[in-house]
Write a protein that holds these residues in place. Structure first.
Motif, short mmCIF file in Angstrom:
data_model
loop_
_atom_site.label_atom_id
_atom_site.label_comp_id
_atom_site.label_asym_id
_atom_site.label_seq_id
_atom_site.Cartn_x
_atom_site.Cartn_y
_atom_site.Cartn_z
N TRP A 197 0.85 -1.20 0.00
CA TRP A 197 0.00 0.00 0.00
C TRP A 197 0.89 1.25 0.00
CZ3 TRP A 197 -4.80 -0.84 -1.20
CH2 TRP A 197 -5.49 -1.95 -0.74
N PRO A 198 0.58 2.22 -0.82
CA PRO A 198 1.47 3.39 -0.92
C PRO A 198 1.52 4.25 0.34
CG PRO A 198 -0.55 3.74 -2.19
CD PRO A 198 -0.54 2.31 -1.78
N SER A 199 0.52 4.12 1.19
CA SER A 199 0.46 4.95 2.40
C SER A 199 0.93 4.21 3.64
CB SER A 199 -0.97 5.45 2.61
OG SER A 199 -1.88 4.36 2.66
N GLY A 257 -8.98 7.10 6.07
CA GLY A 257 -8.96 5.72 6.53
C GLY A 257 -7.86 4.90 5.90
N MET A 258 -7.30 5.40 4.80
CA MET A 258 -6.22 4.69 4.10
C MET A 258 -4.85 5.19 4.52
SD MET A 258 -7.11 3.66 0.23
CE MET A 258 -5.54 2.78 0.28
N ILE A 259 -4.75 5.97 5.57
CA ILE A 259 -3.44 6.38 6.08
C ILE A 259 -2.94 5.25 6.98
CG2 ILE A 259 -2.18 8.11 7.37
CD1 ILE A 259 -3.28 9.01 4.62
N TYR A 260 -2.13 4.38 6.38
CA TYR A 260 -1.76 3.13 7.03
C TYR A 260 -0.39 3.20 7.71
CZ TYR A 260 -5.56 1.03 4.26
OH TYR A 260 -6.78 0.71 3.71
N PHE A 261 -0.14 4.26 8.45
CA PHE A 261 1.13 4.35 9.18
C PHE A 261 1.31 3.15 10.10
CE2 PHE A 261 0.22 9.18 9.12
CZ PHE A 261 0.81 9.33 7.88
#
Length: 378
Positions: free
Chosen positions: A192-194, A224-228
């Motif tokens: 995932w890019p994030s 919701g796609m900020i997957y830090f």
């Protein structure tokens, strides 16, 4: 799903809870099956749902998520982890499948996204990354007193997160083959890019500006796609640690949760004492995460102090020493030490999966064993 609140600050009042993603599998063949919709249609939330674990949908129909409420003590959380897995087990049986706490499917799988508009958009935008994203993680929420404390915690615990990957490693197989990794879920997730580690940000304004800028690029579809690897909750005063595989046995999840709370409390104390975060570049943290993903506890990790290779046992002991005062003050020290000793003696879920395959030569037996261990007692 964010449902966590805060019961005051400090080691004794910092609440914690977990979200565990479980694979739905055929009891005969071990293959992942898309039964989440049927399961959740029949699932009746228990009367104690307001204070107990509940089941929810996830991205793929081959998986469900078990969500605990926040707890002040590790013992209470442990009870709900076991109870939540038991609820999921019964609900799965009702639709002819079983639940398995596996980070990836050992057998080949062709996952089916849940038919929601957002998930359809993700599948269209991210192609194979989304279509193959059948991975099960464990997300740990720990309460914080303010956005300022939350970002301070993110800044000061980031260099320890790769050790949690090693402790939780439970995904050695991918599409029916040995991936060569202890946690191949980590590799798949980081497509995932994030996804990935954060730089040191310093303030809530800097954190929220970064999130805004990432969404503004259009590459991340929404917040919701900020997957830090670790992030602030969007709705509640918690930090969410997202690097771990779902653990094969419930006791390992309890260990991770206790360690996570210890890391959050230790980082918060450092901030209050004026201790600056360790200025390690994210590029080095990516390498540390890769090494933990590759070897788990069966090789070397990167030492969070020196960023040089060191035996995994040495690094785990360094982590436990780093958080020892926080564990002691929370009443978690003896439980965490006991669970850590058990994990180091018996090995991670990845080790167990490979042992079963070596003994039986059959990936279906690997899944069968995982089903049994998913609902094992503490």
């Amino acid at each position: 799903m964010d449902i966590y609140g805060i019961n005051g600050g400090g080691a004794g009042g910092r609440t914690l809870g977990v979200e565990e993603e479980l694979l739905l599998v055929d009891p005969a063949t071990g293959e992942a099956l898309p039964r989440a919709g049927a399961l959740l249609d029949l699932y009746v939330r228990p009367l104690q749902a307001a204070s107990g674990p509940v089941l929810t949908a996830e991205f793929q129909q081959e998986m469900i998520e078990v969500v605990t409420p926040p707890h002040a003590t590790l013992s209470e959380l442990a009870q709900d982890i076991v109870a939540g897995r038991s609820i999921a087990h019964q609900a799965a049986q009702d639709v002819g499948v079983r639940v398995a706490a596996l980070g990836t499917s050992p057998l080949p799988a062709d996952p089916h996204p849940v038919q929601l508009r957002r998930f359809r958009a993700m599948t269209e935008e991210y192609g194979l990354t989304a279509r193959e994203q059948l991975t099960c993680g464990c997300h740990i929420h720990v309460s914080v007193e303010s956005p300022e404390e939350g970002v301070a915690v993110l800044d000061r615990m980031r260099n320890w997160l790769p050790v949690l990957i090693a402790l939780s490693a439970n995904s050695p197989f991918w599409h029916g083959k040995d991936s060569g990794y202890a946690s191949y879920r980590s590799q798949v997730w980081n497509r995932w890019p994030s996804a990935g580690p954060l730089e040191i940000l310093g303030t809530p304004d800097a954190y929220h500006q970064l999130v805004h800028d990432m969404v503004s690029t259009g590459v991340a579809l929404d917040e919701g796609m900020i997957y830090f690897d670790v992030r602030l909750s969007r709705h509640y005063p918690t930090v969410e640690i997202r690097v771990a595989d779902v653990c094969l046995q419930p006791g390992n999840t309890v260990l991770l949760a206790g360690v996570a709370r210890g890391l959050v409390e230790t980082a918060a104390r450092e901030w209050r004492d004026g201790v600056e975060p360790v200025a390690v570049p994210s590029a080095l943290l990516r390498l540390a995460g890769w090494k933990a993903s590759r070897w788990g506890l069966q090789g070397e990790l990167l030492d969070p102090h020196t960023h040089r290779p060191a035996p995994a046992l040495t690094v785990v002991n360094s982590l436990l020493n780093h958080i020892r005062a926080a564990l002691q003050d929370a009443g978690d020290l003896d439980r965490v030490d006991e669970l850590a000793d058990s994990l180091l003696a018996g090995g991670t879920g990845s080790v167990r999966q490979k042992e079963v395959l070596h003994r039986t030569g059959d990936l279906a037996r690997v899944v069968e064993d995982a089903v049994d261990r998913t609902v094992s007692p503490l």
